[in-house]
Design a protein around this motif. Structure first.
Motif, PDB file in Angstrom:
ATOM      1  N   GLU A 129       0.804  -1.391  -0.116  1.00  0.00           N
ATOM      2  CA  GLU A 129       0.000  -0.165  -0.141  1.00  0.00           C
ATOM      3  C   GLU A 129       0.865   1.219  -0.046  1.00  0.00           C
ATOM      4  O   GLU A 129       1.889   1.329   0.927  1.00  0.00           O
ATOM      5  CB  GLU A 129      -0.892   0.153   1.269  1.00  0.00           C
ATOM      6  N   PHE A 130       0.544   2.238  -0.955  1.00  0.00           N
ATOM      7  CA  PHE A 130       1.323   3.354  -0.967  1.00  0.00           C
ATOM      8  C   PHE A 130       0.346   4.308  -1.104  1.00  0.00           C
ATOM      9  O   PHE A 130      -0.795   4.473  -1.487  1.00  0.00           O
ATOM     10  CB  PHE A 130       2.067   3.369  -2.303  1.00  0.00           C
ATOM     11  N   SER A 131       0.817   5.859  -0.885  1.00  0.00           N
ATOM     12  CA  SER A 131      -0.060   6.933  -0.918  1.00  0.00           C
ATOM     13  C   SER A 131       1.023   8.005  -1.784  1.00  0.00           C
ATOM     14  O   SER A 131       2.050   8.111  -1.768  1.00  0.00           O
ATOM     15  CB  SER A 131      -0.256   7.452   0.209  1.00  0.00           C
ATOM     16  N   GLY A 132       0.020   8.862  -2.471  1.00  0.00           N
ATOM     17  CA  GLY A 132       0.500   9.966  -3.331  1.00  0.00           C
ATOM     18  C   GLY A 132      -0.271  11.012  -3.800  1.00  0.00           C
ATOM     19  O   GLY A 132      -1.506  10.822  -3.833  1.00  0.00           O
ATOM     20  N   PRO A 133       0.141  11.803  -4.304  1.00  0.00           N
ATOM     21  CA  PRO A 133      -0.956  13.004  -4.671  1.00  0.00           C
ATOM     22  C   PRO A 133      -1.756  12.843  -5.925  1.00  0.00           C
ATOM     23  O   PRO A 133      -2.861  13.358  -5.874  1.00  0.00           O
ATOM     24  CB  PRO A 133       0.149  14.333  -4.866  1.00  0.00           C
ATOM     25  N   ASN A 153       6.984   9.869 -20.455  1.00  0.00           N
ATOM     26  CA  ASN A 153       8.032  10.778 -20.962  1.00  0.00           C
ATOM     27  C   ASN A 153       8.150  12.001 -20.295  1.00  0.00           C
ATOM     28  O   ASN A 153       7.199  12.266 -19.363  1.00  0.00           O
ATOM     29  CB  ASN A 153       7.670  11.127 -22.323  1.00  0.00           C
ATOM     30  N   GLY A 154       9.247  12.730 -20.333  1.00  0.00           N
ATOM     31  CA  GLY A 154       9.477  13.998 -19.855  1.00  0.00           C
ATOM     32  C   GLY A 154       9.505  14.260 -18.463  1.00  0.00           C
ATOM     33  O   GLY A 154       9.920  13.206 -17.747  1.00  0.00           O
ATOM     34  N   ASN A 155       8.683  15.415 -17.745  1.00  0.00           N
ATOM     35  CA  ASN A 155       8.468  15.070 -16.259  1.00  0.00           C
ATOM     36  C   ASN A 155       8.009  13.849 -15.644  1.00  0.00           C
ATOM     37  O   ASN A 155       8.283  13.419 -14.545  1.00  0.00           O
ATOM     38  CB  ASN A 155       7.908  16.301 -15.803  1.00  0.00           C
ATOM     39  N   GLY A 156       6.876  13.386 -16.260  1.00  0.00           N
ATOM     40  CA  GLY A 156       6.344  12.117 -15.997  1.00  0.00           C
ATOM     41  C   GLY A 156       7.031  10.857 -15.893  1.00  0.00           C
ATOM     42  O   GLY A 156       6.657  10.034 -14.948  1.00  0.00           O
ATOM     43  N   ALA A 157       8.186  10.793 -16.603  1.00  0.00           N
ATOM     44  CA  ALA A 157       9.136   9.756 -16.367  1.00  0.00           C
ATOM     45  C   ALA A 157      10.290   9.694 -15.584  1.00  0.00           C
ATOM     46  O   ALA A 157      10.833   9.053 -15.001  1.00  0.00           O
ATOM     47  CB  ALA A 157       9.568   9.471 -18.017  1.00  0.00           C
ATOM     48  N   ASP A 158      10.683  11.420 -15.487  1.00  0.00           N
ATOM     49  CA  ASP A 158      12.090  11.582 -14.899  1.00  0.00           C
ATOM     50  C   ASP A 158      12.058  12.251 -13.618  1.00  0.00           C
ATOM     51  O   ASP A 158      12.677  12.375 -12.696  1.00  0.00           O
ATOM     52  CB  ASP A 158      12.868  12.382 -15.849  1.00  0.00           C
ATOM     53  N   ILE A 159      10.843  13.037 -13.517  1.00  0.00           N
ATOM     54  CA  ILE A 159      10.670  13.761 -11.989  1.00  0.00           C
ATOM     55  C   ILE A 159       9.773  13.116 -11.177  1.00  0.00           C
ATOM     56  O   ILE A 159      10.110  12.955 -10.052  1.00  0.00           O
ATOM     57  CB  ILE A 159       9.923  15.152 -12.388  1.00  0.00           C
ATOM     58  N   ALA A 160       8.667  12.721 -11.565  1.00  0.00           N
ATOM     59  CA  ALA A 160       7.533  12.193 -10.704  1.00  0.00           C
ATOM     60  C   ALA A 160       7.909  10.455 -10.901  1.00  0.00           C
ATOM     61  O   ALA A 160       8.222   9.805 -11.596  1.00  0.00           O
ATOM     62  CB  ALA A 160       6.172  12.191 -11.266  1.00  0.00           C
ATOM     63  N   LYS A 161       7.963  10.048  -9.447  1.00  0.00           N
ATOM     64  CA  LYS A 161       8.099   8.555  -9.187  1.00  0.00           C
ATOM     65  C   LYS A 161       6.697   7.965  -9.487  1.00  0.00           C
ATOM     66  O   LYS A 161       5.678   8.620  -9.641  1.00  0.00           O
ATOM     67  CB  LYS A 161       8.325   8.392  -7.776  1.00  0.00           C
ATOM     68  N   HIS A 162       6.557   6.877  -9.750  1.00  0.00           N
ATOM     69  CA  HIS A 162       5.415   6.157  -9.904  1.00  0.00           C
ATOM     70  C   HIS A 162       5.368   4.683  -9.365  1.00  0.00           C
ATOM     71  O   HIS A 162       6.471   4.136  -9.215  1.00  0.00           O
ATOM     72  CB  HIS A 162       4.838   6.055 -11.549  1.00  0.00           C
ATOM     73  N   CYS A 163       4.103   4.075  -9.097  1.00  0.00           N
ATOM     74  CA  CYS A 163       3.932   2.996  -8.375  1.00  0.00           C
ATOM     75  C   CYS A 163       2.719   2.303  -8.690  1.00  0.00           C
ATOM     76  O   CYS A 163       1.905   2.950  -8.818  1.00  0.00           O
ATOM     77  CB  CYS A 163       4.281   2.863  -7.021  1.00  0.00           C
ATOM     78  N   VAL A 164       2.415   0.954  -8.510  1.00  0.00           N
ATOM     79  CA  VAL A 164       1.322   0.314  -8.627  1.00  0.00           C
ATOM     80  C   VAL A 164       0.884  -0.455  -7.201  1.00  0.00           C
ATOM     81  O   VAL A 164       1.671  -1.292  -7.000  1.00  0.00           O
ATOM     82  CB  VAL A 164       1.124  -0.547  -9.791  1.00  0.00           C
ATOM     83  N   PRO A 165      -0.007   0.190  -6.631  1.00  0.00           N
ATOM     84  CA  PRO A 165      -0.365  -0.424  -5.203  1.00  0.00           C
ATOM     85  C   PRO A 165      -0.840  -1.904  -5.560  1.00  0.00           C
ATOM     86  O   PRO A 165      -1.091  -2.276  -6.634  1.00  0.00           O
ATOM     87  CB  PRO A 165      -1.586   0.517  -4.734  1.00  0.00           C
ATOM     88  N   ALA A 166      -1.257  -2.676  -4.421  1.00  0.00           N
ATOM     89  CA  ALA A 166      -1.612  -3.964  -4.437  1.00  0.00           C
ATOM     90  C   ALA A 166      -3.055  -3.968  -5.459  1.00  0.00           C
ATOM     91  O   ALA A 166      -3.907  -3.314  -5.313  1.00  0.00           O
ATOM     92  CB  ALA A 166      -2.053  -4.292  -3.024  1.00  0.00           C
ATOM     93  N   VAL A 167      -2.766  -4.689  -6.378  1.00  0.00           N
ATOM     94  CA  VAL A 167      -3.995  -4.868  -7.424  1.00  0.00           C
ATOM     95  C   VAL A 167      -5.083  -5.617  -6.846  1.00  0.00           C
ATOM     96  O   VAL A 167      -5.035  -6.505  -6.009  1.00  0.00           O
ATOM     97  CB  VAL A 167      -3.235  -5.688  -8.442  1.00  0.00           C
TER      98      VAL A 167
END
Length: 479
Positions: free
Chosen positions: A341-345, A359-373
């Motif tokens: 379980e994770f939290s983010g904006p 791409n761009g900021n969405g790939a290099d500035i923002a982290k990403h994750c997939v919480p429990a499916v």
């Protein structure tokens, strides 16, 4: 304008499926109704004095245009999906002709909310095979004709499918990065209807077959990995093609990144067809054609922790989702709440069959994750390796070096699927210039406090019904 009665209410409803576009659309929208009322000739009322005074201005210019020129004016800045919808509905309105006496068995009666008269309305004709059930003979959808083809050529079928792809590129979330406000989601795109249900089924069957081969030892050792699920969120199956990627420092001391001396199996033929489809349909650019991929097979509760993809891979890259819709979180700072379980904006839903471009900021500035499916899920991430990081024994696939983007031509459009006309009318240019000046002034005069307010909050551009507005992720919403 209360004088614009029936067309306004009808088209307001019809436009509900068109995605949110620039503010200038509202201006063009009102202009169109004023002109449409006069051209249709079936609605009582007259233009106001201010409208009459504008006959020599925008209204006067618009009323001198034919239908194709009207479409050109109204669709400036629209995506291809919106242009097709707009064109179809303009023609439907203008072709009705206001007939109040002639009706066929297929007509329905509707009332004018002002006069109370019964007006005849004929349901709009359905374009031949205008649905996503059409299968293409490109290695993904099978071969031969189907009942939904209606005798269309392969080029016409591809035109229909290509025109139905929904593309969302307006993701916005402002954060302070090194003291500077920026949109950390810039560069993200979400494409749907690239793969239909039949094609998704074929891809899923291919993945399960590859999993069985891996379990039987029929794939190379570093291709297939199925760790023991020792805790919640840990245990998703991975299958790598094209290169062996090391997620963390391994037992031999190798750092994260591509292991150039390791060999894995090459891309399966069906995956290469997927790449061709995405490049050909302008989902991925021709200068960054993927030459590797990783398949993730999730069981309920599996996840991917917060990360930024390694720069051994070029941008953009993409992830295709199957079986179960889930959410992906974005933000410069993502928190681990509990195992899986994770939290983010920012939380973005990934519909089944969708393609997410990073791409761009969405790939290099923002982290990403997939919480429990919440259920069984398959994702395939396609990436292109940096030339300096290619495995030592890697051989480029010539099949992926000759992909040409699909070009829409008049001959490829079946009846009922119109193309945007190329018009050099001075009238059109005048209207476009007026719109551009209006937009420039609106941006220039926008109060600074609105920008500040946007920066401090989780701000998003509202999408259409296919893409719910982005919002803060909560544990309940994710599950």
């Amino acid at each position: 304008n209360t004088r614009i009665y029936f067309p306004y209410f009808e088209l307001k409803a019809n436009f509900s499926s068109i995605c949110t576009v620039r503010k200038s659309f509202l201006f063009r929208f009102s202009l169109f109704f004023k002109v449409a009322v006069t051209m249709a000739g079936d609605i009582p009322g007259k233009l106001t004095d201010s409208d009459s005074a504008g006959r020599t201005g925008a209204i006067g210019l618009l009323k001198t245009l034919n239908r194709d020129e009207l479409l050109e004016v109204l669709s400036q800045g629209f995506c291809q999906h919106c242009e097709a919808l707009l064109e179809e509905r303009i023609h439907q309105l203008l072709n009705k002709g206001g007939s109040e006496s002639t009706m066929t068995s297929n007509n329905t009666l509707i009332s004018n909310p002002v006069t109370g008269k019964q007006l005849a309305r004929t349901p709009p004709p359905t374009p031949p095979a205008a649905n996503s059930d059409i299968l293409l003979n490109d290695g993904l959808g099978g071969s031969g004709s189907t009942s939904s083809d209606n005798g269309l050529s392969e080029e016409q079928k591809e035109h229909i499918r290509f025109s139905q792809v929904v593309r969302k590129k307006d993701f916005v979330h402002m954060e302070k990065i090194n003291g500077k406000s920026m949109n950390v989601l810039k560069g993200l795109e979400l494409h749907t209807k690239v793969f239909n249900a039949e094609e998704q089924k074929k891809i899923i069957e291919c993945v399960y077959n590859l999993q069985r081969m891996g379990q039987k030892g029929q794939l190379r050792e570093r291709t297939y990995s199925e760790p023991r699920k020792w805790m919640r969120g840990k245990g998703r199956v991975t299958i790598q093609f094209g290169c062996c990627y090391n997620y963390a420092v391994d037992k031999n001391g190798n750092p994260p990144g591509i292991l150039r001396e390791e060999e894995v199996d090459p891309l399966p033929p069906l995956f290469k067809q997927m790449i061709k489809r995405m490049v050909r349909w302008h989902v991925l650019p021709t200068m960054c054609v993927p030459n590797s991929c990783i398949v993730n097979i999730y069981n309920e509760g599996d996840c991917i922790p917060p990360h930024i993809d390694h720069h051994d891979f070029l941008r953009p890259f993409c992830t295709v989702s199957f079986l179960t819709q889930c959410n992906i979180l974005f933000g410069s700072s993502l928190k681990i709440v509990s195992p899986g379980e994770f939290s983010g904006p920012v939380s973005i839903p990934l519909p089944v069959g969708s393609v997410l471009i990073l791409n761009g900021n969405g790939a290099d500035i923002a982290k990403h994750c997939v919480p429990a499916v919440p259920g069984k899920r398959i994702s395939i991430t396609f990436r292109r390796m940096d030339e300096s990081k290619l495995p030592y024994n890697f051989l480029p696939d010539p099949e992926l070096s000759r992909i040409k983007p699909f070009i829409v031509s008049p001959s490829s459009a079946p009846q009922g699927h119109h193309q945007k006309p190329v018009i050099n009318s001075s009238f059109v240019k005048a209207i476009v210039q007026q719109n551009q000046h209006r937009n420039y002034q609106a941006i220039k005069d926008k109060p600074d406090r609105e920008a500040t307010k946007t920066t401090k909050n989780d701000s998003f551009l509202c999408g259409n019904d296919d893409f719910p507005p982005l919002g803060k992720a909560s544990k309940g919403a994710l599950r």
